[in-house]
Scaffold this active site. Structure first.
Site, PDB file in Angstrom:
ATOM      1  N   CYS A 277      10.454 -21.081   9.792  1.00  5.70           N
ATOM      2  CA  CYS A 277      10.368 -19.889   9.905  1.00  5.70           C
ATOM      3  C   CYS A 277      10.897 -19.176   8.637  1.00  5.70           C
ATOM      4  CB  CYS A 277      11.111 -19.374  11.132  1.00  5.70           C
ATOM      5  SG  CYS A 277      10.221 -19.817  12.468  1.00  5.70           S
TER       6      CYS A 277
ATOM      7  N   CYS B 297      15.099 -21.043  11.567  1.00 10.12           N
ATOM      8  CA  CYS B 297      14.731 -22.463  11.470  1.00 10.12           C
ATOM      9  C   CYS B 297      14.226 -22.677   9.815  1.00 10.12           C
ATOM     10  CB  CYS B 297      13.975 -23.281  12.325  1.00 10.12           C
ATOM     11  SG  CYS B 297      12.207 -22.893  12.315  1.00 10.12           S
TER      12      CYS B 297
ATOM     13  N   HIS C 273      10.073 -26.754  14.193  1.00  8.77           N
ATOM     14  CA  HIS C 273      10.330 -25.558  14.799  1.00  8.77           C
ATOM     15  C   HIS C 273      10.552 -25.707  16.431  1.00  8.77           C
ATOM     16  CE1 HIS C 273      10.054 -21.364  16.049  1.00  8.77           C
ATOM     17  NE2 HIS C 273       9.136 -21.806  16.995  1.00  8.77           N
TER      18      HIS C 273
ATOM     19  N   CYS D 176      13.702 -16.187  14.525  1.00 13.78           N
ATOM     20  CA  CYS D 176      13.969 -17.704  14.212  1.00 13.78           C
ATOM     21  C   CYS D 176      14.532 -17.861  12.939  1.00 13.78           C
ATOM     22  CB  CYS D 176      12.769 -18.792  14.811  1.00 13.78           C
ATOM     23  SG  CYS D 176      13.318 -20.461  14.469  1.00 13.78           S
TER      24      CYS D 176
ATOM     25  N   ASP E 286      15.441 -45.319  27.653  1.00 15.94           N
ATOM     26  CA  ASP E 286      15.045 -45.555  29.142  1.00 15.94           C
ATOM     27  C   ASP E 286      14.813 -46.821  29.404  1.00 15.94           C
ATOM     28  OD1 ASP E 286      12.778 -46.082  27.923  1.00 15.94           O
ATOM     29  OD2 ASP E 286      11.527 -44.326  28.211  1.00 15.94           O
TER      30      ASP E 286
ATOM     31  N   ASP F  61      15.089 -34.396  28.863  1.00 15.33           N
ATOM     32  CA  ASP F  61      14.424 -34.696  27.693  1.00 15.33           C
ATOM     33  C   ASP F  61      12.814 -34.903  27.985  1.00 15.33           C
ATOM     34  OD1 ASP F  61      12.881 -37.872  28.146  1.00 15.33           O
ATOM     35  OD2 ASP F  61      14.090 -37.449  29.574  1.00 15.33           O
TER      36      ASP F  61
END
Length: 380
Positions: free
Chosen positions: A310, A307, A336, A305, A93, A267
């Site tokens: 998890c 991931c 997560h 999930c 940015d 974002d």
């Protein structure tokens, strides 16, 4: 151009866009959520973990890196890619939002902004030219024009003056940009919460030929309904063949609604920030894992999930780590939350491909926000 947008498909149900963003450091499927690494790191995550979860682009912050370690040091290290060991795309940015948020510590003039460092109190100055100089040194694939982000609420006259200054500053940014061959400069549409000013800003910003355009000055305290109104009058005026980036937005409902209104890139610090307080996003809605009711809950955080968190750890263990202020707990909840949003964007892209994004939206909202506790809040 350093960055090129390829439009793949428009959803017949909603008009949402499926595309690809080609950058010097890889191609990214859009719509996309970009994790925020303010100080050249996504908090508690390693670059390897970000790659593992499927992130193709991350953000860093010009203002913070200007203060420390300094853009000259980053340049010596080979730019941000070399400095942080990240071989995928990066967006920086302009530093404008952080400077303007300093409030009493800064003074806005036509030449630029005088301010005091929030770290040391040292007097500093950033102009459009200085912002581009810093970003050229940082070496991100996508860099942002220096703009003024007006507060909310703000009087119309202030917003117009601010908007006009942003337009003038964009031309100075274009003139100062030294690396157009490998860094894409995006302009930023402003205009506050005034529809006609948003439309005027969009027309003026897009009159400057750039690789992409961003929508700034939203998610600053207004209701989400008002934000969506501003998107509805802005995105139709942005070029079809260029990426559209909505800055600072990352709640699940706003991601879905933003895509439906024609946005390609998002974002936000939201997923990493709330993770540090033990708040997680799951397929059943928000789970505040530090709450007492999870003390003996030995089920995965999100049963749907796959991931790392998890697959391996229970809600009870996560609660223990968060309550004990263990860094590992924050790492697991952060992993997560980022994974959840990246998978959400993947599901959105598939829904666009299959012309069923409205159906996906309705089903997702019913499941995620079904309870009163989890219904979307009207303001950010």
């Amino acid at each position: 151009m350093a960055v090129r947008y390829e439009l793949i498909k428009i959803c017949k149900q909603t008009g949402a866009r499926l595309g690809r963003l080609h950058t010097p450091h890889g191609t990214i499927d859009t719509p996309v959520f970009m994790p925020v690494g303010t100080q050249a790191t996504v908090k508690t995550m390693s670059p390897e973990e970000l790659k593992e979860m499927g992130s193709g682009i991350i953000l860093s912050n010009t203002y913070h890196l200007f203060l420390r370690p300094g853009h000259e040091i980053v340049k010596e290290a080979g730019g941000l890619h070399g400095f942080i060991n990240w071989d995928r795309a990066i967006l920086t940015d302009s530093g404008g939002f952080q400077v303007f948020s300093l409030s009493d510590l800064r003074k806005i003039e036509e030449e630029g902004v005088s301010f005091r460092s929030h770290l040391s109190g040292q007097p500093l100055f950033i102009s459009p030219e200085k912002s581009i100089e810093i970003q050229n040194a940082l070496g991100a694939d996508i860099i942002m024009a220096f703009d003024e982000c007006p507060p909310y609420p703000a009087e119309r006259r202030y917003v117009r003056d601010s908007m006009d200054r942003t337009h003038r500053w964009l031309k100075r940014c274009v003139g100062a940009h030294q690396r157009p061959e490998d860094q894409a400069l995006f302009g930023i549409v402003q205009g506050g919460m005034y529809k006609d000013l948003r439309q005027e800003s969009a027309k003026q910003i897009t009159s400057v030929e750039l690789p992409g355009y961003a929508i700034g000055g939203l998610s600053v305290g207004e209701s989400k309904d008002l934000m969506y109104e501003m998107l509805e009058v802005t995105t139709p005026l942005l070029p079809q063949n260029k990426p559209r980036y909505l800055m600072g937005v990352g709640s699940p409902d706003a991601l879905v609604e933003g895509v439906i209104r024609g946005v390609d890139m998002f974002d936000c610090v939201l997923p990493t920030r709330i993770a540090r307080n033990g708040t997680t996003m799951t397929s059943q809605g928000r789970v505040v894992v530090r709450n007492a009711k999870y003390a003996r809950d030995f089920t995965p955080l999100d049963p749907e999930c796959d991931c790392y968190t998890c697959r391996n750890y229970s809600r009870a263990y996560l609660r223990h780590l968060i309550k004990a202020d263990e860094t590992f707990g924050i790492r697991l909840t952060t992993y997560h939350n980022l994974y959840f949003l990246l998978r959400l964007m993947e599901q959105i892209r598939q829904a666009i491909l299959e012309d069923r994004l409205q159906d996906f939206r309705d089903a997702f909202f019913e499941k995620y926000y079904g309870s009163d506790e989890n219904k979307p809040r009207r303001s950010f």
